[in-house]
Each structure stands twice: as structure tokens, then as C-alpha cells.
Write a protein that holds these residues in place. Sequence first.
Motif, short mmCIF file in Angstrom:
data_model
loop_
_atom_site.label_atom_id
_atom_site.label_comp_id
_atom_site.label_asym_id
_atom_site.label_seq_id
_atom_site.Cartn_x
_atom_site.Cartn_y
_atom_site.Cartn_z
N GLY A 167 -4.18 -14.78 -6.19
CA GLY A 167 -3.67 -13.56 -5.57
C GLY A 167 -4.45 -13.24 -4.31
N ASP A 168 -3.99 -12.22 -3.59
CA ASP A 168 -4.57 -11.87 -2.29
C ASP A 168 -6.05 -11.50 -2.39
N ASP A 169 -6.39 -10.66 -3.35
CA ASP A 169 -7.79 -10.21 -3.47
C ASP A 169 -8.71 -11.37 -3.81
N GLU A 190 0.45 -7.34 1.42
CA GLU A 190 0.84 -8.27 0.36
C GLU A 190 1.15 -9.63 0.94
N GLY A 191 0.44 -10.65 0.46
CA GLY A 191 0.64 -12.01 0.96
C GLY A 191 0.06 -12.27 2.33
N ASN A 244 0.04 5.21 -1.29
CA ASN A 244 0.38 3.82 -1.62
C ASN A 244 -0.71 2.83 -1.21
N ALA A 245 -1.88 3.34 -0.81
CA ALA A 245 -2.94 2.46 -0.27
C ALA A 245 -3.59 1.62 -1.36
N HIS A 246 -4.21 0.53 -0.90
CA HIS A 246 -5.03 -0.34 -1.75
C HIS A 246 -6.23 0.47 -2.26
N GLU A 247 -6.64 0.20 -3.49
CA GLU A 247 -7.74 0.97 -4.09
C GLU A 247 -9.04 0.84 -3.29
N GLU A 248 -9.28 -0.30 -2.65
CA GLU A 248 -10.51 -0.47 -1.86
C GLU A 248 -10.55 0.51 -0.69
N LEU A 249 -9.40 0.80 -0.10
CA LEU A 249 -9.37 1.75 1.01
C LEU A 249 -9.50 3.18 0.50
N LYS A 250 -8.80 3.49 -0.59
CA LYS A 250 -8.91 4.83 -1.17
C LYS A 250 -10.36 5.17 -1.50
N ALA A 251 -11.11 4.16 -1.93
CA ALA A 251 -12.50 4.38 -2.34
C ALA A 251 -13.40 4.83 -1.19
N VAL A 252 -13.02 4.49 0.06
CA VAL A 252 -13.87 4.87 1.20
C VAL A 252 -13.22 5.94 2.07
#
Length: 274
Positions: A167-169, A190-191, A244-252
Motif C-alpha cells: 500500500g501507499d504508506d 491514493e496511489g 477527509n485528510a490523511h491521519e498523519e496530516l490531521k496529527a500535525v
Amino acid sequence: MSHPAPVTPSFPYKLVATDLDGTLLRPDDTVSERTRHALTAATAAGAAHIVVTGRAVPWTRHILDDLGYDGIAVCGQGAQVYHAGEHRLLTSVTLDRQLAGLALAKIEAEIGPLALAASRDGIDGEVMVGPGYAVQEGPLPATPFTDIADLWAAPLNKLYIQHPGLGDDALTDVARQVAGDLVGVTMAGEGIVELLPLGLSKATGLSLAARRLGAKAVDTIAFGDMPNDIPMFAWAAHGVAMANAHEELKAVADEVTTSNEADGIAVVLERLLG
């Protein structure tokens, strides 16, 4: 009889930086009327709106033209600073193809063959797509290649990599571990895992563009949805992630707004405009 002076709306930022996909654009690649109005109101209050996108210029121009956008845009993950009104590149950074080839070899030695695509430099640079690379559906032009020599035949801004099993991550993590000393690695959607010139990010391009506009990091609010927006959030005074953001971005992020489908940018701008 005296009339009260017109009230000038106050806005706390000089620069509004927005990502495109998953942020300013809805899933059908359009910008809502509400968001257009909010951005117009912010610019009327003295702020500049700047688009900061992972898309290279050829994949961004039609959207900017549709928006009636004639300012500066940061494209290609920070590699390109583009003047939309004049249809010309102000700056462009290219990927060292020898280093990129070495990085690819190291990644493939670790996890096996990759499917490849690449964004050629320039205002009309083609996106080259190799065998097995899954291109997202849509109107964006791509040029297929089968001979790997064609990939390296002209200057590039970035490479795209996909793996049949990871997967991407996970692919991003492996690429960083084995080749992060040679190239920058980011996940832009995605992708969409990208290999970039080392040290290049959206923050690089945004800081260059901001200087041209007479704005600083402390004057900037930024909106995004993917890990490639993390450097931009680190640079800006205030980072807003979409729902709808990726969790890594929400975290910062400094705050999380509603989704790109629910006018997340407008929700924040309207609040700040009072």
C-alpha cells in the motif's frame, strides 16, 4: 447628514495557501460557489490566495484558468513556481536522474519491481506512464512508454512509483528507509507515491512564492489533506486539515475543518472574516 464610513472586513492572514485535490477541489474536480465566494472575500480583505499543489503545471493550468486565477501557483510538489496570469514558469527544480536511477535500484532490490511514471519538466512537460502503472481516471493527459530509456530521455521534476503488493504508506516507508539519503519521498494521494529532489517540498516552493508576494510564514494559513502537505503546515502559521485528510496530516494540523465536499475551506474563511 453624515454617513458612517464603510466597514472594511479584517482578516488575520496575508496569504491563504490551498492544496487542490481533496482540499480546494471537490471529488468532481470543481470548486463550489461557496468556496469561490469565501476566497474572493478573503482577497477583498487584503489576503492573497495561492494554490500549492503536487500536480505539475500541465496538470494544473486548466483548473487555474477555470478559476480565473491569475496569480502565482506552486506546482509539482514545490518544484515549480508558476505565474498563471502570464502562463510562464518563474522557477523550476529538476530531479537528478542519476540519483533517481540509483534510488529506484535500491528500492527494487529491497521489494522487487515497481511500476513507474514520471513528470517531465517544463510548462508543457508530459507525464510518462510505464507498464502496469495505474493512472487515476480523468482528463489529465499521459504518454505511455515501454522502453525505460524513454523515461530518462528528458529532464524530470519527479518520479511516481507503485508496487503490486504494498500500500501507499508501506511503500513510502520502505522508499524512505532505503533511498531517503538520495531523494525525497512523499505520499501525495491514493496511489501517488513520489520521488523528488532531496529537500524539496511544498514548503520550499511556498516560501519562494510568498517572498515574491511580500508575505511571511507568520502571515500564512494553509489548507491540505495529504502527508505531502505536512511541510507546508510546518512552515505556515496555521495549518487546517480537511475532514477527509490523511491521519498523519490531521496529527500535525492546528485544526480540522469539514471535508472538501462540505466546503471545508469556506467554513474556516467565513469564521475568520466574521
